[in-house]
Design a protein around this motif. Structure first.
Motif, PDB file in Angstrom:
ATOM      1  N   ARG A  79      72.091  49.795 -57.820  1.00  0.00           N
ATOM      2  CA  ARG A  79      70.974  49.809 -58.776  1.00  0.00           C
ATOM      3  C   ARG A  79      70.966  51.171 -59.461  1.00  0.00           C
ATOM      4  O   ARG A  79      71.105  52.190 -58.821  1.00  0.00           O
ATOM      5  N   TRP A  80      70.788  51.140 -60.791  1.00  0.00           N
ATOM      6  CA  TRP A  80      70.733  52.368 -61.582  1.00  0.00           C
ATOM      7  C   TRP A  80      69.311  52.896 -61.551  1.00  0.00           C
ATOM      8  O   TRP A  80      68.355  52.177 -61.851  1.00  0.00           O
ATOM      9  N   ALA A  81      69.163  54.162 -61.199  1.00  0.00           N
ATOM     10  CA  ALA A  81      67.854  54.795 -61.151  1.00  0.00           C
ATOM     11  C   ALA A  81      67.653  55.564 -62.461  1.00  0.00           C
ATOM     12  O   ALA A  81      68.541  56.283 -62.899  1.00  0.00           O
ATOM     13  N   THR A  82      66.497  55.385 -63.061  1.00  0.00           N
ATOM     14  CA  THR A  82      66.236  56.079 -64.324  1.00  0.00           C
ATOM     15  C   THR A  82      65.999  57.544 -64.069  1.00  0.00           C
ATOM     16  O   THR A  82      65.686  57.960 -62.965  1.00  0.00           O
ATOM     17  N   GLY A  83      66.122  58.295 -65.111  1.00  0.00           N
ATOM     18  CA  GLY A  83      65.928  59.738 -65.050  1.00  0.00           C
ATOM     19  C   GLY A  83      66.690  60.360 -66.205  1.00  0.00           C
ATOM     20  O   GLY A  83      67.643  59.800 -66.700  1.00  0.00           O
ATOM     21  N   ARG A  84      66.245  61.490 -66.677  1.00  0.00           N
ATOM     22  CA  ARG A  84      66.876  62.120 -67.832  1.00  0.00           C
ATOM     23  C   ARG A  84      67.834  63.139 -67.359  1.00  0.00           C
ATOM     24  O   ARG A  84      68.096  63.988 -66.988  1.00  0.00           O
ATOM     25  N   ARG A 141      86.353  57.321 -50.389  1.00  0.00           N
ATOM     26  CA  ARG A 141      85.834  58.370 -51.284  1.00  0.00           C
ATOM     27  C   ARG A 141      84.913  57.775 -52.359  1.00  0.00           C
ATOM     28  O   ARG A 141      83.899  58.357 -52.720  1.00  0.00           O
ATOM     29  N   VAL A 142      85.276  56.592 -52.877  1.00  0.00           N
ATOM     30  CA  VAL A 142      84.430  55.927 -53.878  1.00  0.00           C
ATOM     31  C   VAL A 142      83.061  55.628 -53.280  1.00  0.00           C
ATOM     32  O   VAL A 142      82.024  55.899 -53.907  1.00  0.00           O
ATOM     33  N   LEU A 143      83.045  55.083 -52.088  1.00  0.00           N
ATOM     34  CA  LEU A 143      81.769  54.755 -51.454  1.00  0.00           C
ATOM     35  C   LEU A 143      80.933  56.013 -51.199  1.00  0.00           C
ATOM     36  O   LEU A 143      79.723  56.016 -51.422  1.00  0.00           O
ATOM     37  N   GLN A 144      81.577  57.097 -50.748  1.00  0.00           N
ATOM     38  CA  GLN A 144      80.847  58.341 -50.529  1.00  0.00           C
ATOM     39  C   GLN A 144      80.257  58.875 -51.827  1.00  0.00           C
ATOM     40  O   GLN A 144      79.107  59.310 -51.869  1.00  0.00           O
ATOM     41  N   ARG A 145      81.051  58.841 -52.901  1.00  0.00           N
ATOM     42  CA  ARG A 145      80.560  59.341 -54.191  1.00  0.00           C
ATOM     43  C   ARG A 145      79.442  58.463 -54.738  1.00  0.00           C
ATOM     44  O   ARG A 145      78.486  58.959 -55.339  1.00  0.00           O
ATOM     45  N   LEU A 146      79.553  57.156 -54.573  1.00  0.00           N
ATOM     46  CA  LEU A 146      78.481  56.260 -55.029  1.00  0.00           C
ATOM     47  C   LEU A 146      77.173  56.584 -54.313  1.00  0.00           C
ATOM     48  O   LEU A 146      76.108  56.614 -54.919  1.00  0.00           O
ATOM     49  N   MET A 178      82.533  59.847 -61.883  1.00  0.00           N
ATOM     50  CA  MET A 178      82.388  59.806 -60.444  1.00  0.00           C
ATOM     51  C   MET A 178      83.645  59.266 -59.754  1.00  0.00           C
ATOM     52  O   MET A 178      83.920  59.622 -58.614  1.00  0.00           O
ATOM     53  N   LEU A 179      84.405  58.442 -60.423  1.00  0.00           N
ATOM     54  CA  LEU A 179      85.553  57.802 -59.782  1.00  0.00           C
ATOM     55  C   LEU A 179      86.694  58.787 -59.546  1.00  0.00           C
ATOM     56  O   LEU A 179      87.034  59.575 -60.422  1.00  0.00           O
ATOM     57  N   PRO A 180      87.319  58.716 -58.359  1.00  0.00           N
ATOM     58  CA  PRO A 180      88.519  59.532 -58.116  1.00  0.00           C
ATOM     59  C   PRO A 180      89.677  59.048 -58.998  1.00  0.00           C
ATOM     60  O   PRO A 180      89.653  57.943 -59.531  1.00  0.00           O
ATOM     61  N   ASP A 181      90.719  59.873 -59.085  1.00  0.00           N
ATOM     62  CA  ASP A 181      91.860  59.532 -59.942  1.00  0.00           C
ATOM     63  C   ASP A 181      92.618  58.299 -59.461  1.00  0.00           C
ATOM     64  O   ASP A 181      93.221  57.581 -60.262  1.00  0.00           O
ATOM     65  N   ASP A 182      92.599  58.028 -58.158  1.00  0.00           N
ATOM     66  CA  ASP A 182      93.362  56.897 -57.631  1.00  0.00           C
ATOM     67  C   ASP A 182      92.516  55.629 -57.487  1.00  0.00           C
ATOM     68  O   ASP A 182      92.833  54.740 -56.723  1.00  0.00           O
ATOM     69  N   VAL A 183      91.434  55.565 -58.263  1.00  0.00           N
ATOM     70  CA  VAL A 183      90.559  54.388 -58.285  1.00  0.00           C
ATOM     71  C   VAL A 183      90.297  54.018 -59.735  1.00  0.00           C
ATOM     72  O   VAL A 183      90.120  54.881 -60.592  1.00  0.00           O
ATOM     73  N   ARG A 184      90.314  52.716 -60.006  1.00  0.00           N
ATOM     74  CA  ARG A 184      89.997  52.275 -61.372  1.00  0.00           C
ATOM     75  C   ARG A 184      88.882  51.229 -61.330  1.00  0.00           C
ATOM     76  O   ARG A 184      88.741  50.484 -60.364  1.00  0.00           O
ATOM     77  N   GLN A 203      75.525  59.889 -55.569  1.00  0.00           N
ATOM     78  CA  GLN A 203      75.058  59.959 -56.955  1.00  0.00           C
ATOM     79  C   GLN A 203      73.540  59.781 -56.998  1.00  0.00           C
ATOM     80  O   GLN A 203      73.003  58.829 -56.415  1.00  0.00           O
ATOM     81  N   PRO A 204      72.827  60.682 -57.700  1.00  0.00           N
ATOM     82  CA  PRO A 204      71.355  60.569 -57.727  1.00  0.00           C
ATOM     83  C   PRO A 204      70.868  59.358 -58.529  1.00  0.00           C
ATOM     84  O   PRO A 204      69.781  58.859 -58.260  1.00  0.00           O
ATOM     85  N   ARG A 205      71.660  58.872 -59.460  1.00  0.00           N
ATOM     86  CA  ARG A 205      71.188  57.747 -60.287  1.00  0.00           C
ATOM     87  C   ARG A 205      71.647  56.393 -59.774  1.00  0.00           C
ATOM     88  O   ARG A 205      71.260  55.372 -60.321  1.00  0.00           O
TER      89      ARG A 205
END
Length: 169
Positions: A164-169, A132-137, A98-104, A140-142
């Motif tokens: 918080r991590w959401a469960t799901g397969r 961009r990191v905040l938008q991608r976070l 999920m992280l962009p290339d210019d973020v670590r 993210q469905p999980r």
């Protein structure tokens, strides 16, 4: 009636001798039949013992599975996330994708007892990468409840993000 002498070369078979031989033959057949039945019973016992051991192993596996399911149910009721539902390797790989290339990602803490709470120490090259990191976070469905912490904006943006991590397969 007079009895005539017997001049044969062998003794004459009497009914008692014939009956004895028959009884001996019948006894031999009975001993052989008993031995055969004993071997069959022994083989059946061995098969039954092997099957009993197999069923015992199946019962033990089923018992272990039930105990694991009960533990997961207790953890779910307590608001905990089970590591089997979200192994650390899966969480790390999904965050890394999920992280962009210019973020670590400098640090990641996973709190399973806290219901899958994540703490991400993130460093972005600039404010655009941080956004961009905040938008991608948030997309993210999980990953749920993403809350950015205080930011240090010098040449780069450093911040701690809680989610918080959401469960799901």
């Amino acid at each position: 009636m007079t009895r005539q002498p017997d001049f044969s070369s062998g003794p004459r078979a009497t009914p008692g001798r014939l009956l004895g031989r028959f009884a001996l033959a019948a006894g031999g057949v009975a001993v052989l039949a008993a031995a055969l039945l004993w071997f069959q019973a022994r083989n059946e016992r061995q098969v039954a013992e092997r099957r009993l051991a197999e069923v015992g192993r199946e019962v033990a596996l089923a018992r272990d599975h039930v105990l694991a399911l009960r533990a997961r149910a207790r953890a779910a009721r307590a608001g905990e996330l089970a590591p089997e539902d979200a192994p650390p390797a899966r969480i790390v790989s999904e965050i890394a994708r999920m992280l962009p290339d210019d973020v670590r990602l400098e640090r990641l803490v996973i709190d399973y007892r806290g219901g899958g709470t994540l703490e991400l120490q993130v460093v972005a090259r600039d404010a655009g990468a941080w956004d961009r990191v905040l938008q991608r976070l948030e997309s993210q469905p999980r990953i749920r409840e993403a809350e950015p912490g205080p930011e240090a904006r010098a040449a780069e943006v450093r911040s701690l993000v809680r989610a918080r991590w959401a469960t799901g397969r």
